[in-house]
Design an enzyme around this catalytic site. Structure first.
Site, PDB file in Angstrom:
ATOM      1  N   ASN A   1      23.794 -19.029 -32.418  1.00 19.35           N
ATOM      2  CA  ASN A   1      24.506 -18.216 -33.402  1.00 19.35           C
ATOM      3  C   ASN A   1      26.009 -18.503 -33.275  1.00 19.35           C
ATOM      4  O   ASN A   1      26.607 -18.264 -32.218  1.00 19.35           O
ATOM      5  CB  ASN A   1      24.195 -16.734 -33.135  1.00 19.35           C
ATOM      6  CG  ASN A   1      24.887 -15.807 -34.112  1.00 19.35           C
ATOM      7  OD1 ASN A   1      26.051 -16.001 -34.436  1.00 19.35           O
ATOM      8  ND2 ASN A   1      24.183 -14.790 -34.568  1.00 19.35           N
TER       9      ASN A   1
ATOM     10  N   HIS B   1      30.640 -16.104 -33.858  1.00 19.57           N
ATOM     11  CA  HIS B   1      31.891 -15.792 -33.160  1.00 19.57           C
ATOM     12  C   HIS B   1      32.891 -16.937 -33.154  1.00 19.57           C
ATOM     13  O   HIS B   1      34.057 -16.744 -32.829  1.00 19.57           O
ATOM     14  CB  HIS B   1      31.608 -15.251 -31.757  1.00 19.57           C
ATOM     15  CG  HIS B   1      30.929 -13.913 -31.836  1.00 19.57           C
ATOM     16  ND1 HIS B   1      31.389 -12.912 -32.657  1.00 19.57           N
ATOM     17  CD2 HIS B   1      29.805 -13.438 -31.262  1.00 19.57           C
ATOM     18  CE1 HIS B   1      30.593 -11.863 -32.569  1.00 19.57           C
ATOM     19  NE2 HIS B   1      29.618 -12.164 -31.729  1.00 19.57           N
TER      20      HIS B   1
ATOM     21  N   HIS C   1      25.305 -15.212 -39.640  1.00 11.03           N
ATOM     22  CA  HIS C   1      25.054 -13.894 -40.238  1.00 11.03           C
ATOM     23  C   HIS C   1      26.116 -13.653 -41.296  1.00 11.03           C
ATOM     24  O   HIS C   1      27.293 -13.482 -40.972  1.00 11.03           O
ATOM     25  CB  HIS C   1      25.119 -12.823 -39.138  1.00 11.03           C
ATOM     26  CG  HIS C   1      24.814 -11.435 -39.611  1.00 11.03           C
ATOM     27  ND1 HIS C   1      24.712 -10.370 -38.748  1.00 11.03           N
ATOM     28  CD2 HIS C   1      24.578 -10.920 -40.838  1.00 11.03           C
ATOM     29  CE1 HIS C   1      24.428  -9.266 -39.435  1.00 11.03           C
ATOM     30  NE2 HIS C   1      24.357  -9.572 -40.709  1.00 11.03           N
TER      31      HIS C   1
ATOM     32  N   ARG D   1      27.609 -11.219 -43.266  1.00  5.28           N
ATOM     33  CA  ARG D   1      27.671  -9.758 -43.380  1.00  5.28           C
ATOM     34  C   ARG D   1      28.292  -9.367 -44.710  1.00  5.28           C
ATOM     35  O   ARG D   1      29.090 -10.110 -45.276  1.00  5.28           O
ATOM     36  CB  ARG D   1      28.513  -9.170 -42.236  1.00  5.28           C
ATOM     37  CG  ARG D   1      27.927  -9.414 -40.855  1.00  5.28           C
ATOM     38  CD  ARG D   1      28.761  -8.685 -39.805  1.00  5.28           C
ATOM     39  NE  ARG D   1      28.608  -7.251 -39.945  1.00  5.28           N
ATOM     40  CZ  ARG D   1      27.836  -6.481 -39.183  1.00  5.28           C
ATOM     41  NH1 ARG D   1      27.171  -7.017 -38.185  1.00  5.28           N
ATOM     42  NH2 ARG D   1      27.755  -5.199 -39.396  1.00  5.28           N
TER      43      ARG D   1
ATOM     44  N   ARG E   1      33.103 -10.329 -42.239  1.00  5.57           N
ATOM     45  CA  ARG E   1      34.078 -10.255 -41.140  1.00  5.57           C
ATOM     46  C   ARG E   1      34.156 -11.544 -40.338  1.00  5.57           C
ATOM     47  O   ARG E   1      35.144 -11.789 -39.665  1.00  5.57           O
ATOM     48  CB  ARG E   1      33.752  -9.087 -40.208  1.00  5.57           C
ATOM     49  CG  ARG E   1      32.486  -9.256 -39.422  1.00  5.57           C
ATOM     50  CD  ARG E   1      32.323  -8.176 -38.376  1.00  5.57           C
ATOM     51  NE  ARG E   1      32.060  -6.884 -38.952  1.00  5.57           N
ATOM     52  CZ  ARG E   1      31.431  -5.907 -38.290  1.00  5.57           C
ATOM     53  NH1 ARG E   1      31.041  -6.103 -37.048  1.00  5.57           N
ATOM     54  NH2 ARG E   1      31.197  -4.755 -38.859  1.00  5.57           N
ATOM     55  N   HIS E   2      33.119 -12.365 -40.368  1.00  7.28           N
ATOM     56  CA  HIS E   2      33.228 -13.666 -39.685  1.00  7.28           C
ATOM     57  C   HIS E   2      32.759 -14.804 -40.605  1.00  7.28           C
ATOM     58  O   HIS E   2      33.565 -15.578 -41.086  1.00  7.28           O
ATOM     59  CB  HIS E   2      32.552 -13.671 -38.303  1.00  7.28           C
ATOM     60  CG  HIS E   2      31.267 -12.909 -38.170  1.00  7.28           C
ATOM     61  ND1 HIS E   2      30.198 -13.088 -39.007  1.00  7.28           N
ATOM     62  CD2 HIS E   2      30.880 -11.968 -37.263  1.00  7.28           C
ATOM     63  CE1 HIS E   2      29.198 -12.302 -38.621  1.00  7.28           C
ATOM     64  NE2 HIS E   2      29.578 -11.590 -37.579  1.00  7.28           N
TER      65      HIS E   2
ATOM     66  N   GLU F   1      20.983 -14.874 -41.051  1.00 10.77           N
ATOM     67  CA  GLU F   1      20.755 -13.435 -40.829  1.00 10.77           C
ATOM     68  C   GLU F   1      21.408 -12.684 -41.973  1.00 10.77           C
ATOM     69  O   GLU F   1      22.543 -12.989 -42.357  1.00 10.77           O
ATOM     70  CB  GLU F   1      21.422 -12.980 -39.527  1.00 10.77           C
ATOM     71  CG  GLU F   1      20.711 -13.436 -38.297  1.00 10.77           C
ATOM     72  CD  GLU F   1      21.458 -12.981 -37.043  1.00 10.77           C
ATOM     73  OE1 GLU F   1      22.352 -12.115 -37.130  1.00 10.77           O
ATOM     74  OE2 GLU F   1      21.160 -13.516 -35.988  1.00 10.77           O
TER      75      GLU F   1
ATOM     76  N   THR G   1      28.369  -4.892 -33.652  1.00 12.65           N
ATOM     77  CA  THR G   1      27.368  -5.945 -33.829  1.00 12.65           C
ATOM     78  C   THR G   1      26.095  -5.242 -34.284  1.00 12.65           C
ATOM     79  O   THR G   1      26.062  -4.010 -34.347  1.00 12.65           O
ATOM     80  CB  THR G   1      27.158  -6.747 -32.522  1.00 12.65           C
ATOM     81  OG1 THR G   1      26.191  -7.775 -32.751  1.00 12.65           O
ATOM     82  CG2 THR G   1      26.694  -5.868 -31.384  1.00 12.65           C
ATOM     83  N   THR G   2      25.048  -6.016 -34.610  1.00 18.24           N
ATOM     84  CA  THR G   2      23.806  -5.403 -35.068  1.00 18.24           C
ATOM     85  C   THR G   2      23.313  -4.425 -34.003  1.00 18.24           C
ATOM     86  O   THR G   2      23.131  -4.810 -32.859  1.00 18.24           O
ATOM     87  CB  THR G   2      22.744  -6.496 -35.316  1.00 18.24           C
ATOM     88  OG1 THR G   2      23.349  -7.548 -36.040  1.00 18.24           O
ATOM     89  CG2 THR G   2      21.577  -5.941 -36.102  1.00 18.24           C
TER      90      THR G   2
ATOM     91  N   GLU H   1      11.785 -11.167 -34.871  1.00 18.20           N
ATOM     92  CA  GLU H   1      12.718 -11.434 -33.782  1.00 18.20           C
ATOM     93  C   GLU H   1      12.828 -10.120 -33.025  1.00 18.20           C
ATOM     94  O   GLU H   1      13.310  -9.120 -33.561  1.00 18.20           O
ATOM     95  CB  GLU H   1      14.080 -11.884 -34.314  1.00 18.20           C
ATOM     96  CG  GLU H   1      15.043 -12.181 -33.160  1.00 18.20           C
ATOM     97  CD  GLU H   1      16.367 -12.783 -33.626  1.00 18.20           C
ATOM     98  OE1 GLU H   1      16.365 -13.578 -34.581  1.00 18.20           O
ATOM     99  OE2 GLU H   1      17.397 -12.438 -33.024  1.00 18.20           O
TER     100      GLU H   1
ATOM    101  N   HIS I   1      19.531 -11.133 -28.916  1.00 20.29           N
ATOM    102  CA  HIS I   1      20.584 -10.138 -28.716  1.00 20.29           C
ATOM    103  C   HIS I   1      20.822  -9.859 -27.233  1.00 20.29           C
ATOM    104  O   HIS I   1      19.926  -9.430 -26.515  1.00 20.29           O
ATOM    105  CB  HIS I   1      20.300  -8.805 -29.425  1.00 20.29           C
ATOM    106  CG  HIS I   1      21.561  -8.190 -29.964  1.00 20.29           C
ATOM    107  ND1 HIS I   1      22.458  -7.559 -29.159  1.00 20.29           N
ATOM    108  CD2 HIS I   1      22.082  -8.181 -31.212  1.00 20.29           C
ATOM    109  CE1 HIS I   1      23.477  -7.155 -29.907  1.00 20.29           C
ATOM    110  NE2 HIS I   1      23.283  -7.518 -31.152  1.00 20.29           N
TER     111      HIS I   1
HETATM  112  N1  PXP Z   1      19.801 -11.950 -33.325  1.00 23.24           N
HETATM  113  C1  PXP Z   1      20.316 -11.088 -34.233  1.00 23.24           C
HETATM  114  C2  PXP Z   1      19.406 -10.585 -35.310  1.00 23.24           C
HETATM  115  C3  PXP Z   1      21.661 -10.687 -34.175  1.00 23.24           C
HETATM  116  O1  PXP Z   1      22.147  -9.831 -35.098  1.00 23.24           O
HETATM  117  C4  PXP Z   1      22.480 -11.224 -33.163  1.00 23.24           C
HETATM  118  C5  PXP Z   1      23.924 -10.842 -33.100  1.00 23.24           C
HETATM  119  O2  PXP Z   1      24.605 -11.368 -34.171  1.00 23.24           O
HETATM  120  C6  PXP Z   1      21.905 -12.133 -32.266  1.00 23.24           C
HETATM  121  C7  PXP Z   1      20.567 -12.454 -32.345  1.00 23.24           C
HETATM  122  C8  PXP Z   1      22.712 -12.780 -31.187  1.00 23.24           C
HETATM  123  O3  PXP Z   1      23.109 -11.822 -30.272  1.00 23.24           O
HETATM  124  P1  PXP Z   1      24.170 -12.204 -29.147  1.00 23.24           P
HETATM  125  O4  PXP Z   1      25.415 -12.560 -29.861  1.00 23.24           O
HETATM  126  O5  PXP Z   1      24.247 -10.980 -28.309  1.00 23.24           O
HETATM  127  O6  PXP Z   1      23.601 -13.386 -28.408  1.00 23.24           O
END
Ligand code: PXP
Length: 250
Positions: free
Chosen positions: A10, A13, A53, A55, A59-60, A80, A110-111, A161, A200
């Site tokens: 992901n 960030h 993702h 959003r 924001r990112h 996402e 975050t989610t 997931e 996550h």
């Molecule tokens: N899976 C989902 C559905 C998420 O929303 C996120 C956070 O954006 C992640 C995985 C990744 O989580 P982390 O950034 O804590 O590794």
């Protein structure tokens, strides 16, 4: 039989860092860090898919990122998204390989929790149908809750997931209880015909505990990898994660 766990990286960030400086001056010629180069570095290091993702508040990740990454990566794109008509329309246009439906609240950092599938069956059914009709596989980001998993299967989702955030943040007996829930959820999801992914809060330090979850196929990991990248570079950080994921027995 041992089966190699796949890694979805992901890169939200990377875009968070970019937006911290450039959100208000998008016309600059020196915009950095470059999101596509990050995606390609992750692929070079062995990532199986790239996750972004989009959003509602942008924001990112911003809309153009989704299309750029879609066009240029050579692995799979996992988008996402919250279940809103605006983002659904973009998903249908961008045509990612998978969509992971997540709950989205504007004020969250975050989610936070998993998707409330049981409480939103009609709205989710319509979205899943539209995505699958466009040959996009659908994953549901759910807490390790058997009711949510059964509802995801009932709606014909392709994958779940499992939300590992509560596990990652817990200690002692609570951590064991969260892991037990994940183990039961993995078994139930597989039994219901769903591909089992997880994500996550996963790090190189806690990933081996998740090896207890049966039938895992792919982990989605962002924050830890991007954080490690500051010190050792993105390719190394992805490689380090892949090495930590080795040894999953299936
Ligand atoms: N899976 C989902 C559905 C998420 O929303 C996120 C956070 O954006 C992640 C995985 C990744 O989580 P982390 O950034 O804590 O590794």
């Amino acid at each position: 039989m041992a089966s190699k766990l796949k890694l979805g990286v992901n890169i939200d960030h990377v875009a968070t860092l970019r937006q911290a400086r450039y959100a208000l001056m998008p016309q600059s010629t020196q915009i950095e860090p470059n999101l596509l180069l990050a995606a390609q570095a992750a692929e070079e290091a062995g990532a199986d898919s790239i996750t972004v993702h989009l959003r509602e508040d942008r924001r990112h990740i911003v809309d153009s990122d989704v299309f750029l990454v879609r066009e240029h990566i050579r692995t799979k794109l996992n988008l996402e998204m919250g279940n809103t008509p605006e983002i659904l329309a973009i998903a249908l246009q961008a045509s990612p390989d998978f969509v992971c439906l997540v709950p989205e609240h504007r004020a969250e950092i975050t989610t936070e929790g998993g998707l409330d599938v049981t409480g939103n069956m009609d709205a989710l059914a319509d979205t899943i149908e539209q995505l699958q009709s466009a040959s996009i596989l659908v994953s549901m980001f759910v807490d390790p809750d058997l009711k949510q998993i059964a509802a995801s299967a009932e709606l014909g989702a392709d994958m779940v997931e499992l939300h590992t955030g509560a596990f990652a943040g817990a200690e002692g007996a609570d951590r064991t209880a969260e892991l037990d829930r994940l183990v039961a959820a993995g078994a139930a999801a597989h039994e219901a015909g769903l591909q089992v992914n997880a994500g996550h809060g996963i790090t190189t330090a806690n990933v081996s505990e998740l090896f207890a979850i049966p039938h895992l196929v792919e982990l989605n990991i962002g924050h830890h990898i991007v954080s490690r990248a500051i010190f050792i570079g993105l390719e190394q950080a992805v490689k380090e994660m892949i090495a930590a994921m080795d040894g999953y027995a299936g």
